[in-house]
Design an enzyme around this catalytic site. Structure first.
Site, short mmCIF file in Angstrom:
data_model
loop_
_atom_site.label_atom_id
_atom_site.label_comp_id
_atom_site.label_asym_id
_atom_site.label_seq_id
_atom_site.Cartn_x
_atom_site.Cartn_y
_atom_site.Cartn_z
N ARG A 293 24.72 17.97 -36.45
CA ARG A 293 24.85 20.04 -37.63
C ARG A 293 23.87 18.89 -39.27
O ARG A 293 23.25 20.09 -38.92
CB ARG A 293 26.67 18.64 -38.18
CG ARG A 293 27.29 19.71 -37.21
CD ARG A 293 28.74 18.94 -37.23
NE ARG A 293 28.58 16.93 -37.35
CZ ARG A 293 29.49 16.29 -37.63
NH1 ARG A 293 30.14 16.63 -38.20
NH2 ARG A 293 29.49 14.40 -37.14
N ARG B 172 26.96 38.06 -26.57
CA ARG B 172 27.51 39.75 -26.43
C ARG B 172 26.57 40.77 -26.82
O ARG B 172 26.59 41.94 -26.23
CB ARG B 172 28.26 39.03 -28.31
CG ARG B 172 29.10 38.47 -27.90
CD ARG B 172 29.89 38.03 -29.43
NE ARG B 172 30.43 39.09 -30.14
CZ ARG B 172 30.46 39.49 -31.13
NH1 ARG B 172 30.00 38.68 -31.81
NH2 ARG B 172 32.32 40.45 -31.48
N GLU C 157 26.58 21.22 -26.02
CA GLU C 157 26.11 19.41 -26.83
C GLU C 157 25.40 19.49 -27.74
O GLU C 157 25.19 19.09 -29.39
CB GLU C 157 25.74 18.91 -26.10
CG GLU C 157 26.82 18.64 -24.85
CD GLU C 157 26.48 17.54 -23.20
OE1 GLU C 157 27.06 17.04 -22.44
OE2 GLU C 157 25.26 16.82 -22.99
N ARG D 25 20.95 10.79 -27.21
CA ARG D 25 20.73 12.25 -25.88
C ARG D 25 19.69 11.26 -25.47
O ARG D 25 19.55 12.00 -23.95
CB ARG D 25 20.36 13.37 -26.69
CG ARG D 25 21.27 14.20 -27.57
CD ARG D 25 22.90 14.19 -26.71
NE ARG D 25 23.84 14.82 -27.55
CZ ARG D 25 24.66 14.81 -27.00
NH1 ARG D 25 25.77 14.74 -26.00
NH2 ARG D 25 25.92 15.60 -28.42
C1 LIG Z 1 26.92 9.46 -24.85
C2 LIG Z 1 27.84 10.80 -25.69
C3 LIG Z 1 28.73 11.33 -24.91
C4 LIG Z 1 29.01 12.22 -26.05
N1 LIG Z 1 31.21 12.13 -25.60
C5 LIG Z 1 32.00 13.43 -26.72
C6 LIG Z 1 33.44 13.76 -26.26
O1 LIG Z 1 33.68 13.75 -25.39
N2 LIG Z 1 34.04 14.96 -26.57
C7 LIG Z 1 32.92 15.57 -28.13
O2 LIG Z 1 33.54 16.10 -28.41
N3 LIG Z 1 31.94 15.18 -28.20
C8 LIG Z 1 31.13 14.01 -27.77
N4 LIG Z 1 29.80 13.30 -27.67
C9 LIG Z 1 29.45 13.90 -28.96
C10 LIG Z 1 29.39 13.27 -30.60
O3 LIG Z 1 31.05 13.01 -30.90
C11 LIG Z 1 29.25 14.26 -31.73
O4 LIG Z 1 29.17 15.47 -31.89
C12 LIG Z 1 26.92 14.38 -31.60
O5 LIG Z 1 26.76 13.10 -30.64
C13 LIG Z 1 26.36 14.36 -32.60
O6 LIG Z 1 26.52 13.65 -33.74
P1 LIG Z 1 26.23 13.32 -34.80
O7 LIG Z 1 27.41 13.65 -35.57
O8 LIG Z 1 26.62 11.50 -35.41
O9 LIG Z 1 25.92 14.53 -35.69
P2 LIG Z 1 25.18 14.82 -36.50
O10 LIG Z 1 25.69 16.11 -36.94
O11 LIG Z 1 24.03 15.84 -36.18
O12 LIG Z 1 25.60 14.10 -37.42
C14 LIG Z 1 24.24 13.00 -37.48
C15 LIG Z 1 24.87 12.31 -38.59
O13 LIG Z 1 25.06 12.19 -40.53
C16 LIG Z 1 26.43 11.91 -40.96
N5 LIG Z 1 27.48 13.44 -40.57
C17 LIG Z 1 27.66 14.59 -40.21
N6 LIG Z 1 28.12 15.19 -39.87
C18 LIG Z 1 28.83 14.75 -41.70
C19 LIG Z 1 30.02 15.15 -41.51
N7 LIG Z 1 31.24 15.89 -42.08
N8 LIG Z 1 31.04 13.31 -42.45
C20 LIG Z 1 30.59 12.57 -42.57
N9 LIG Z 1 29.12 12.55 -41.92
C21 LIG Z 1 28.85 13.02 -41.51
C22 LIG Z 1 27.08 11.03 -40.08
O14 LIG Z 1 26.45 10.24 -40.16
C23 LIG Z 1 26.17 11.54 -38.28
O15 LIG Z 1 26.20 10.62 -37.57
C24 LIG Z 1 29.26 12.57 -26.84
C25 LIG Z 1 27.65 12.54 -27.83
C26 LIG Z 1 27.30 11.70 -26.41
C27 LIG Z 1 25.37 10.88 -27.22
#
Ligand SMILES: Cc1cc2nc3c(=O)[nH]c(=O)nc-3n(C[C@H](O)[C@H](O)[C@H](O)COP(=O)(O)OP(=O)(O)OC[C@H]3O[C@@H](n4cnc5c(N)ncnc54)[C@H](O)[C@@H]3O)c2cc1C
Length: 264
Positions: free
Chosen positions: A108, A119, A103, A214
């Site tokens: 990113r 590994r 998680e 988180r």
């Molecule tokens: C309670 C909970 C439940 C979840 N359940 C699931 C699940 O069932 N399945 C699953 O796959 N994931 C799940 N996740 C993970 C979630 O979907 C995100 O991948 C994770 O929380 C990272 O968030 P983020 O992408 O906002 O963060 P980061 O990757 O740190 O990105 C931060 C912000 O930067 C911007 N950003 C980053 N990369 C890009 C991009 N490529 N394009 C455009 N904007 C970008 C966005 O605004 C993003 O919010 C869960 C997360 C939580 C907190």
């Protein structure tokens, strides 16, 4: 089977720092007031980095805003979060499960990760992380969990031994590559509960987003308890940058965190 771990550890190992001599030289060359007239954050280097970078945008050194708290709150309120990307903190996390790090590495933007390799590093005799729910569970649940991980640990060790004969050593120039081939196959039988260690560096904007996501009641309890540790450490280090998070206790005794200023 190795140890059964119930609490993660979070070591704050790297922090931002300011070269005040070079800052003073820059301010003098630009003919603006020196420190502390221009940079009111003083000894608070995390806030000072936000202030130096934000003031550069308008060359507003020595002007505006009541004090540094007002200055930082204005950045948070107006979502001028890019200046927080200049401020990095690095943690080593140990006693965390592979499900937690799966998680964690979904975050990113602004994150860097270095995780112990399954590994290169042999997992024989390794530790496992008990899900927090097991602490309050009945004996039956604990027995089921412990026998499952004991069985997985035994299978891993047996598979390492079997593959050591099955995969010919002669196929590899280096013994280390032979061992890697064995371990990368044997790890397939290890559970999500397998303990791992990870070095994570992120900037303040990214840590704020991580804690918001988180630290929510909807997050998994293990990663939420780690997010709370990170928040508590960063509130001590950089109170102006993390002071708007409110910590609350849920009926089950676990904690949640929510910021006043969401996703800056
Ligand atoms: C309670 C909970 C439940 C979840 N359940 C699931 C699940 O069932 N399945 C699953 O796959 N994931 C799940 N996740 C993970 C979630 O979907 C995100 O991948 C994770 O929380 C990272 O968030 P983020 O992408 O906002 O963060 P980061 O990757 O740190 O990105 C931060 C912000 O930067 C911007 N950003 C980053 N990369 C890009 C991009 N490529 N394009 C455009 N904007 C970008 C966005 O605004 C993003 O919010 C869960 C997360 C939580 C907190």
């Amino acid at each position: 089977m190795g140890r059964l771990i119930t609490e993660p550890k979070a070591y704050l190992v790297t922090k931002p720092s300011v070269d005040w001599e070079r800052v003073a030289a820059f301010l003098a060359d630009e003919g603006v007031p020196g420190v502390p007239q221009s940079i009111r954050a003083g000894e608070d280097e995390s806030a000072a980095i936000a202030e130096i970078s934000a003031r550069l945008c308008y060359m507003s050194y020595g002007r505006g805003r009541r004090d540094i708290a007002d200055f930082i709150n204005n950045l948070l309120r107006s979502k001028d979060g890019s200046v927080f990307e200049h401020i990095n903190y690095g943690f080593v996390f140990t006693g965390v499960s592979r499900s937690l790090t799966h998680e964690l590495v979904r975050h990113r933007a602004g994150f860097a990760f270095s995780q112990r390799s399954q590994r290169y590093v042999d997992e024989s005799g390794g530790s496992f992380v008990a899900p927090p729910a097991l602490a309050d569970a009945d004996d039956k649940s604990r027995v089921v969990f412990e026998s499952a991980i004991e069985s997985a640990a035994r299978s891993y060790e047996a598979l390492v031994e079997a593959l050591a004969s099955a995969i010919p050593r002669e196929r590899f120039d280096l013994a280390t590559d032979h061992r890697k081939a064995i371990r990368q196959a044997a790890r397939a039988v290890l559970p999500n509960a397998t303990e791992t260690k990870i070095f994570v560096t992120a900037n303040v904007r990214a840590w704020r987003h991580f804690i918001e996501m988180r630290g929510s009641a909807f997050a998994d309890v293990e990663i939420r308890s780690l997010a709370m540790m990170v928040l508590e450490a960063l509130q001590r280090e950089a109170p102006l940058l993390f002071g708007d998070f409110t910590i609350e206790e849920l009926p089950d005794g676990t904690k949640t965190a929510a910021p006043k200023y969401s996703k800056v």
